[in-house]
Design a protein around this motif. Structure first.
Motif, PDB file in Angstrom:
ATOM      1  N   SER A  40       0.834  -1.196   0.000  1.00 44.80           N
ATOM      2  CA  SER A  40       0.000   0.000   0.000  1.00 44.80           C
ATOM      3  C   SER A  40       0.869   1.246   0.000  1.00 44.80           C
ATOM      4  O   SER A  40       2.066   1.179   0.273  1.00 44.80           O
ATOM      5  N   ALA A  42       0.460   5.943  -0.144  1.00 51.01           N
ATOM      6  CA  ALA A  42      -0.439   7.075   0.051  1.00 51.01           C
ATOM      7  C   ALA A  42       0.015   8.236  -0.804  1.00 51.01           C
ATOM      8  O   ALA A  42       1.204   8.408  -1.065  1.00 51.01           O
ATOM      9  N   GLU A  69      -8.785   4.672  -1.697  1.00 48.61           N
ATOM     10  CA  GLU A  69      -9.764   5.215  -0.745  1.00 48.61           C
ATOM     11  C   GLU A  69      -9.300   6.572  -0.234  1.00 48.61           C
ATOM     12  O   GLU A  69      -8.119   6.879  -0.245  1.00 48.61           O
ATOM     13  N   HIS A  71      -8.682   8.629   2.954  1.00 49.94           N
ATOM     14  CA  HIS A  71      -8.420   8.284   4.356  1.00 49.94           C
ATOM     15  C   HIS A  71      -8.067   9.510   5.178  1.00 49.94           C
ATOM     16  O   HIS A  71      -7.606  10.503   4.638  1.00 49.94           O
ATOM     17  N   THR A  72      -8.209   9.360   6.476  1.00 50.53           N
ATOM     18  CA  THR A  72      -7.641  10.350   7.381  1.00 50.53           C
ATOM     19  C   THR A  72      -7.023   9.626   8.566  1.00 50.53           C
ATOM     20  O   THR A  72      -7.150   8.411   8.706  1.00 50.53           O
ATOM     21  N   HIS A  73      -6.308  10.357   9.391  1.00 50.19           N
ATOM     22  CA  HIS A  73      -5.775   9.825  10.639  1.00 50.19           C
ATOM     23  C   HIS A  73      -6.569  10.432  11.781  1.00 50.19           C
ATOM     24  O   HIS A  73      -6.824  11.630  11.787  1.00 50.19           O
ATOM     25  N   MET A  83      -5.689   5.058  10.919  1.00 52.10           N
ATOM     26  CA  MET A  83      -6.221   5.521   9.652  1.00 52.10           C
ATOM     27  C   MET A  83      -7.635   5.022   9.502  1.00 52.10           C
ATOM     28  O   MET A  83      -7.952   3.913   9.922  1.00 52.10           O
ATOM     29  N   MET A  84      -8.455   5.833   8.908  1.00 51.18           N
ATOM     30  CA  MET A  84      -9.801   5.354   8.596  1.00 51.18           C
ATOM     31  C   MET A  84     -10.304   5.989   7.313  1.00 51.18           C
ATOM     32  O   MET A  84      -9.864   7.065   6.924  1.00 51.18           O
ATOM     33  N   GLU A  85     -11.216   5.265   6.685  1.00 55.01           N
ATOM     34  CA  GLU A  85     -11.789   5.775   5.446  1.00 55.01           C
ATOM     35  C   GLU A  85     -12.750   6.915   5.765  1.00 55.01           C
ATOM     36  O   GLU A  85     -13.410   6.916   6.806  1.00 55.01           O
ATOM     37  N   ASP A 105      -5.290  13.915   6.221  1.00 53.07           N
ATOM     38  CA  ASP A 105      -6.040  13.337   5.103  1.00 53.07           C
ATOM     39  C   ASP A 105      -5.079  12.879   4.006  1.00 53.07           C
ATOM     40  O   ASP A 105      -4.055  13.509   3.774  1.00 53.07           O
ATOM     41  N   MET A 108      -5.405   6.912  -0.216  1.00 55.62           N
ATOM     42  CA  MET A 108      -4.799   5.629   0.144  1.00 55.62           C
ATOM     43  C   MET A 108      -4.820   4.688  -1.050  1.00 55.62           C
ATOM     44  O   MET A 108      -5.871   4.465  -1.658  1.00 55.62           O
TER      45      MET A 108
END
Ligand SMILES: [Cu+2]
Length: 167
Positions: A40, A42, A69, A71-73, A83-85, A105, A108
């Motif tokens: 992966s 970013a 996707e 993503h942000t932290h 991290m999440m979508e 942001d 990803m």
């Protein structure tokens, strides 16, 4: 006979950032992967909205990755950055910028189809609610220090314990 200054202007125009008809400009895109066999990566950039209307980045795609996707932290209950979508995407208000930056942001890239090395480039197509699709050429830059603003200072140099993959 083309006057020299016109030629210069033409060259400058050619070298200017990607500009969608509607006024979204992508400035200084770059991407990172963690290691040569990373699955992966970013991508980061500054999105400038020069239009009189708000816009929103709602999706991204690239042929280097199985899935892309937004993503942000965010810190979880234990203060660990995760991290999440962000399904709703990133707002870019009229005449404002939104930075996708390390520790904040990002775009990803999941399931890389080929290794990305320093100096490689690939394309990412960003989809904006208002401006539509904007395709950006993204160079891989593994040497870049965390810089562009946002939460860069907070996360700088930090790989928080428990963080699944950092970039
Ligand atoms: Cu991510």
């Amino acid at each position: 006979m083309i006057p020299k200054f016109l030629l210069t202007a033409a060259l400058l125009a050619f070298a200017s950032p990607v500009l969608a008809a509607d006024g979204v400009t992508i400035v200084d895109p770059y991407a990172r992967v963690m290691g040569a066999n990373a699955k992966s990566g970013a991508a980061f950039m500054v999105i400038e909205n020069h239009a009189d209307a708000d816009d929103r980045l709602i999706g991204a795609a690239s042929d280097v990755a199985e899935r892309v996707e937004l993503h942000t932290h965010k810190a979880d209950a234990n203060g660990t950055m995760r991290m999440m979508e962000v399904p709703e995407g990133f707002a870019v208000p009229a005449h404002a910028n939104h930075a996708l930056a390390r520790g904040g942001d990002h775009v990803m890239l999941m399931g890389l189809k080929r290794p990305l090395a320093q100096g490689d480039t690939f394309t990412v197509t960003l989809t904006f609610e208002r401006s539509g699709e904007v395709t950006v050429e993204v160079p891989v830059d593994l040497e870049r220090k965390a810089d562009h603003g946002a939460m860069g200072g907070q996360m700088q140099g930090g790989q928080m314990p428990g963080q699944k993959h950092s970039h």
